[in-house]
Design an enzyme around this catalytic site. Structure first.
Site, PDB file in Angstrom:
ATOM      1  N   SER A  50       0.792  -1.227   0.000  1.00 22.13           N
ATOM      2  CA  SER A  50       0.000   0.000   0.000  1.00 22.13           C
ATOM      3  C   SER A  50       0.822   1.273   0.000  1.00 22.13           C
ATOM      4  O   SER A  50       0.338   2.319  -0.417  1.00 22.13           O
ATOM      5  CB  SER A  50      -0.934   0.021   1.221  1.00 22.13           C
ATOM      6  OG  SER A  50      -0.189  -0.073   2.418  1.00 22.13           O
ATOM      7  N   GLU A  56      -5.226   9.434  11.981  1.00 26.96           N
ATOM      8  CA  GLU A  56      -3.832   9.591  12.399  1.00 26.96           C
ATOM      9  C   GLU A  56      -3.067   8.357  11.940  1.00 26.96           C
ATOM     10  O   GLU A  56      -3.093   7.315  12.582  1.00 26.96           O
ATOM     11  CB  GLU A  56      -3.717   9.758  13.911  1.00 26.96           C
ATOM     12  CG  GLU A  56      -2.300  10.082  14.363  1.00 26.96           C
ATOM     13  CD  GLU A  56      -2.208  10.408  15.841  1.00 26.96           C
ATOM     14  OE1 GLU A  56      -1.116  10.207  16.411  1.00 26.96           O
ATOM     15  OE2 GLU A  56      -3.217  10.847  16.418  1.00 26.96           O
ATOM     16  N   HIS A 109       0.883   5.431   5.897  1.00 26.59           N
ATOM     17  CA  HIS A 109       0.482   5.775   4.529  1.00 26.59           C
ATOM     18  C   HIS A 109       0.656   7.266   4.259  1.00 26.59           C
ATOM     19  O   HIS A 109       0.402   8.100   5.127  1.00 26.59           O
ATOM     20  CB  HIS A 109      -0.964   5.345   4.292  1.00 26.59           C
ATOM     21  CG  HIS A 109      -1.150   3.871   4.471  1.00 26.59           C
ATOM     22  ND1 HIS A 109      -1.699   3.322   5.619  1.00 26.59           N
ATOM     23  CD2 HIS A 109      -0.825   2.828   3.661  1.00 26.59           C
ATOM     24  CE1 HIS A 109      -1.720   2.009   5.501  1.00 26.59           C
ATOM     25  NE2 HIS A 109      -1.196   1.682   4.326  1.00 26.59           N
TER      26      HIS A 109
END
Length: 250
Positions: free
Chosen positions: A32, A211, A215
């Site tokens: 990701s 938060e 990422h």
């Protein structure tokens, strides 16, 4: 004067005689932190998204990275096969895993031995296809100690990537180390700008706020992509001549 004109004409004609650069692809295999995001996840951005804009028309960046994938699940779901099917001799594949391999509670967990074996298998198969594999250590998470010093969160699995690269003469970008240096340079507060750090009501995709220290925001993804490019320029890949350098503003 005549000599100058002759030289200019010769250079002009010679430019048409230069061999045309062969078109090629750079495949991105990862998780990701690298992947293309759906609109519903914005402003979360994988660093592979801005990475596509650094190249001239002879290079196509094919981002196969997917959220939550490890070295095992990336293969099991057929994503690696897609790269093998779509690639050809002369292409590159950038391989960055570790985030999901290293967590024992995840289904995507791989042991240290499996992780090394999976990476080596990727490298071997890419080379058999006459591609150039490049390994990246997993990009760092944002974590500081009480004194404001950055802490590593991928120490074991990042070292495994380094070991595979060294033992098998594979190109390596130590993204874990370099991204830690970036976060440290920016500091505890400013480094938050690189990640999806949102207050409640600040973004419609995250009405309750978010938060996230893993990422990237659009800014973070761009700076990490630039970091990868900077490191890539130091390696003997033959890619430098295909990098687009923006004109300097005067």
């Amino acid at each position: 004067m005549k000599k100058t004109a002759f030289l200019l004409i010769s250079l002009f004609l010679f430019s048409f005689m230069l061999p045309e650069k062969k078109k090629m692809k750079i495949f991105l295999a990862g998780d990701s932190t690298m992947s293309i995001k759906e609109t519903r996840y914005f402003p979360e951005t994988g660093w592979g998204m801005p990475f596509v804009y650094f190249w001239d028309s002879t290079v196509t960046v094919v981002n196969k990275a997917k959220n939550g994938r490890s070295t095992s699940s990336f293969r099991n779901e057929g994503l690696w096969k897609q790269i093998m099917d779509e690639s050809q001799e002369g292409d590159f594949v950038f391989i960055q895993f570790g985030h999901n391999d290293e967590v024992p509670t995840k289904k995507t967990y791989t042991t240290e031995a499996e992780f090394k074996s999976n990476l080596l298998r990727y490298v071997t198969e890419a080379r058999e296809k006459k591609m150039t594999p490049l390994l990246l250590t997993p990009v760092a998470r944002r974590k500081f100690d009480a004194a404001g010093k950055i802490e590593g969160t991928h120490d074991v699995y990042a070292q495994l990537v380094r070991d595979v690269a060294k033992e098998n003469n594979v190109l390596l970008i130590d993204l874990d180390k370099k991204s830690q240096e970036l976060y440290q340079q920016m500091g505890v507060e400013n480094s938050k700008l690189l990640f999806v750090q949102l207050k409640p009501g600040e973004h419609p995709n995250y009405p309750d706020g978010k938060e996230d220290n893993t990422h990237f925001s659009e800014l973070g993804a761009r700076l990490i992509a630039q970091l990868v490019l900077k490191e890539l320029k130091t390696l003997n890949t033959g890619l430098n001549e295909r990098i687009v350098t923006p004109p300097v503003k005067k």
